[in-house]
Design an enzyme around this catalytic site. Structure first.
Site, PDB file in Angstrom:
ATOM      1  N   HIS A 128       1.646   5.307  -1.640  1.00 47.30           N
ATOM      2  CA  HIS A 128       1.273   6.506  -2.407  1.00 47.30           C
ATOM      3  C   HIS A 128       2.527   7.111  -3.018  1.00 47.30           C
ATOM      4  O   HIS A 128       3.434   7.510  -2.285  1.00 47.30           O
ATOM      5  CB  HIS A 128       0.606   7.539  -1.500  1.00 47.30           C
ATOM      6  CG  HIS A 128      -0.661   7.049  -0.878  1.00 47.30           C
ATOM      7  ND1 HIS A 128      -1.894   7.175  -1.485  1.00 47.30           N
ATOM      8  CD2 HIS A 128      -0.885   6.394   0.288  1.00 47.30           C
ATOM      9  CE1 HIS A 128      -2.822   6.632  -0.713  1.00 47.30           C
ATOM     10  NE2 HIS A 128      -2.239   6.140   0.371  1.00 47.30           N
ATOM     11  N   HIS A 147      -4.585  -0.870   5.787  1.00 51.02           N
ATOM     12  CA  HIS A 147      -4.022  -0.156   6.956  1.00 51.02           C
ATOM     13  C   HIS A 147      -4.899  -0.271   8.210  1.00 51.02           C
ATOM     14  O   HIS A 147      -5.389   0.717   8.726  1.00 51.02           O
ATOM     15  CB  HIS A 147      -3.716   1.308   6.643  1.00 51.02           C
ATOM     16  CG  HIS A 147      -4.787   2.038   5.857  1.00 51.02           C
ATOM     17  ND1 HIS A 147      -6.113   2.041   6.206  1.00 51.02           N
ATOM     18  CD2 HIS A 147      -4.700   2.776   4.736  1.00 51.02           C
ATOM     19  CE1 HIS A 147      -6.776   2.763   5.326  1.00 51.02           C
ATOM     20  NE2 HIS A 147      -5.949   3.217   4.425  1.00 51.02           N
ATOM     21  N   LYS A 186      -9.049  -0.186  -5.741  1.00 48.64           N
ATOM     22  CA  LYS A 186      -9.078   0.431  -4.413  1.00 48.64           C
ATOM     23  C   LYS A 186     -10.365   1.205  -4.211  1.00 48.64           C
ATOM     24  O   LYS A 186     -10.675   2.112  -4.975  1.00 48.64           O
ATOM     25  CB  LYS A 186      -7.879   1.381  -4.272  1.00 48.64           C
ATOM     26  CG  LYS A 186      -7.845   2.172  -2.974  1.00 48.64           C
ATOM     27  CD  LYS A 186      -7.611   1.298  -1.761  1.00 48.64           C
ATOM     28  CE  LYS A 186      -7.777   2.063  -0.465  1.00 48.64           C
ATOM     29  NZ  LYS A 186      -6.607   2.834  -0.104  1.00 48.64           N
ATOM     30  N   ASP A 199       1.465   2.467   3.566  1.00 48.84           N
ATOM     31  CA  ASP A 199       0.614   3.657   3.443  1.00 48.84           C
ATOM     32  C   ASP A 199       1.471   4.919   3.524  1.00 48.84           C
ATOM     33  O   ASP A 199       1.018   5.951   4.021  1.00 48.84           O
ATOM     34  CB  ASP A 199      -0.503   3.671   4.497  1.00 48.84           C
ATOM     35  CG  ASP A 199      -1.577   4.700   4.180  1.00 48.84           C
ATOM     36  OD1 ASP A 199      -1.612   5.202   3.034  1.00 48.84           O
ATOM     37  OD2 ASP A 199      -2.367   5.023   5.091  1.00 48.84           O
ATOM     38  N   HIS A 215     -10.464   1.161   1.886  1.00 49.95           N
ATOM     39  CA  HIS A 215     -10.197   2.091   2.986  1.00 49.95           C
ATOM     40  C   HIS A 215     -11.410   2.017   3.904  1.00 49.95           C
ATOM     41  O   HIS A 215     -12.441   2.615   3.613  1.00 49.95           O
ATOM     42  CB  HIS A 215      -9.981   3.520   2.472  1.00 49.95           C
ATOM     43  CG  HIS A 215      -9.621   4.472   3.555  1.00 49.95           C
ATOM     44  ND1 HIS A 215      -8.410   5.126   3.613  1.00 49.95           N
ATOM     45  CD2 HIS A 215     -10.292   4.855   4.674  1.00 49.95           C
ATOM     46  CE1 HIS A 215      -8.358   5.871   4.707  1.00 49.95           C
ATOM     47  NE2 HIS A 215      -9.496   5.734   5.368  1.00 49.95           N
ATOM     48  N   HIS A 258       0.877  -1.189   0.000  1.00 55.14           N
ATOM     49  CA  HIS A 258       0.000   0.000   0.000  1.00 55.14           C
ATOM     50  C   HIS A 258       0.905   1.227   0.000  1.00 55.14           C
ATOM     51  O   HIS A 258       1.448   1.606   1.029  1.00 55.14           O
ATOM     52  CB  HIS A 258      -0.897  -0.004   1.256  1.00 55.14           C
ATOM     53  CG  HIS A 258      -1.835   1.163   1.324  1.00 55.14           C
ATOM     54  ND1 HIS A 258      -3.174   1.019   1.580  1.00 55.14           N
ATOM     55  CD2 HIS A 258      -1.633   2.498   1.178  1.00 55.14           C
ATOM     56  CE1 HIS A 258      -3.761   2.210   1.587  1.00 55.14           C
ATOM     57  NE2 HIS A 258      -2.836   3.133   1.351  1.00 55.14           N
TER      58      HIS A 258
END
Ligand code: NCD
Ligand code: ZN
Length: 335
Positions: free
Chosen positions: A15, A168, A95, A240, A134, A13
């Site tokens: 970004h 997460h 996602k 994350d 999420h 995960h």
């Protein structure tokens, strides 16, 4: 000197953002990880086949070697099967964000109406595309994840063949779900293995520890540590790592996201050593993810050494978690 070898570490995960930020952070992940699941919450989100392909190319162009595999994802919408068939080979997961729940999620799902989602989720089950979620409601901030458990249950029961990743996770409630439903899995960040709410707002407010979902209570931290340290086969590491420029974090209206990509393996060594569980680290940072996602990354070997390492104050415009603090493990070599 004590060392720890990790083969093919995976960040399930991540970004990476775009443009200047992408160029700043992608090489840091590419240095110490074999691959990563790349989050699609750009502005606008990654939502077409062209978007996926073009973003993957921009990522590859910003990393110095080809030893890093970006496992691409698509931003969830109620897609039809024909479209999913056309994109299935290019993505590793889709996602799902509840609308407005976190950074750049405005185009997410505003109602969890199972009938509205059925067509898409059945097609994903058939095409074996995992659903990353999420999992937060818009309730009171400390309760958002626990309140989402009924939605996970609804998804798990209605789509038993759908591989669902609870992203997460931060609560004992989410940990308990792992053994309840066969098709539920989870990622755990390194910061959620270290922080509770006290480390965010218990003393002075610490913007670089602020993320969604927010770090919870000591008993939640204990539950996360239990499954991570034993490398429960349904959990895997997902940082994350979510870079924001320093001015966006150290400001009124602090952006949510903790930046850990370049220090994650070092911190994981420190945690696993502290609990005498270094033998399980390989499973937590790679093997479990390979099994869950059915992926087989190219060979890469990271050797970490037990010695003092002071975390940089900055990586370009981004301040990492624990900036300036000295930890006990450092990366010695990458091959
Ligand atoms: C992430 C981001 O900045 O993109 N922020 C965060 O606090 N974790 C989005 C997310 O994963 O929620
Ligand atoms: Zn994220």
């Amino acid at each position: 000197m004590k060392t720890q070898t990790i083969l093919m570490p995976l960040d399930m995960h991540l970004h990476l953002r775009d443009t200047v930020m992408l160029e700043n952070v992608a090489p840091l992940s590419a240095y110490s990880f074999s691959g990563a699941i790349i989050m699609p919450n750009l502005v606008p989100p990654v939502a077409t086949l062209e978007d996926v392909k073009a973003y993957k190319e921009r990522i590859m162009a910003s990393v110095p070697n080809d030893y890093f595999e970006p496992y691409m994802t698509l931003f969830y919408k109620n897609y039809d099967k024909k479209f999913l068939e056309s994109v299935a080979d290019e993505i590793s997961a889709i996602k799902l964000y509840p609308a407005g729940i976190t950074t750049n999620s405005e185009g997410g799902v505003s109602s969890f109406d199972i009938e509205e989602m059925r067509k898409t989720l059945e097609a994903m089950s058939e095409l074996e595309i995992p659903l990353c979620v999420h999992g937060e409601t818009d309730g009171f901030v400390m309760d958002r994840e626990a309140e989402f458990m009924s939605i996970y249950e609804m998804l798990a029961v209605n789509f038993p063949k759908l591989k669902i990743i609870m992203e997460h996770i931060t609560t004992k409630e989410a940990v308990a779900m792992l053994d309840k439903y066969e098709n539920l899995h989870a990622t755990i960040t390194v910061h959620h293995l270290l922080l509770t709410l006290d480390d965010v707002v218990g003393g002075m407010m610490m913007p670089h520890n602020f993320c969604k979902p927010i770090a919870k209570r000591p008993e939640d931290l204990d539950a996360l540590l239990t499954v991570a340290l034993e490398a429960h086969p349904k959990v895997m590491f997902g940082s994350d790592s979510a870079p924001h420029p320093q001015h966006a974090k150290e400001s009124c209206g602090c952006a949510a996201g903790v930046f850990t990509a370049p220090i994650a393996l070092q911190l994981l060594c420190e945690i696993f050593e502290q609990y005498d569980k270094l033998d399980n680290l390989q499973s937590f940072v790679s093997d479990n993810a390979q099994n869950i996602y059915g992926i087989c990354p190219e060979f890469k070997e990271i050797v970490l050494e037990k010695r003092a390492f002071t975390i940089p104050e900055h990586y370009g415009s981004v301040v990492p978690m624990y900036a300036g603090q000295t930890i006990n493990w450092a990366i010695e070599s990458v091959e």
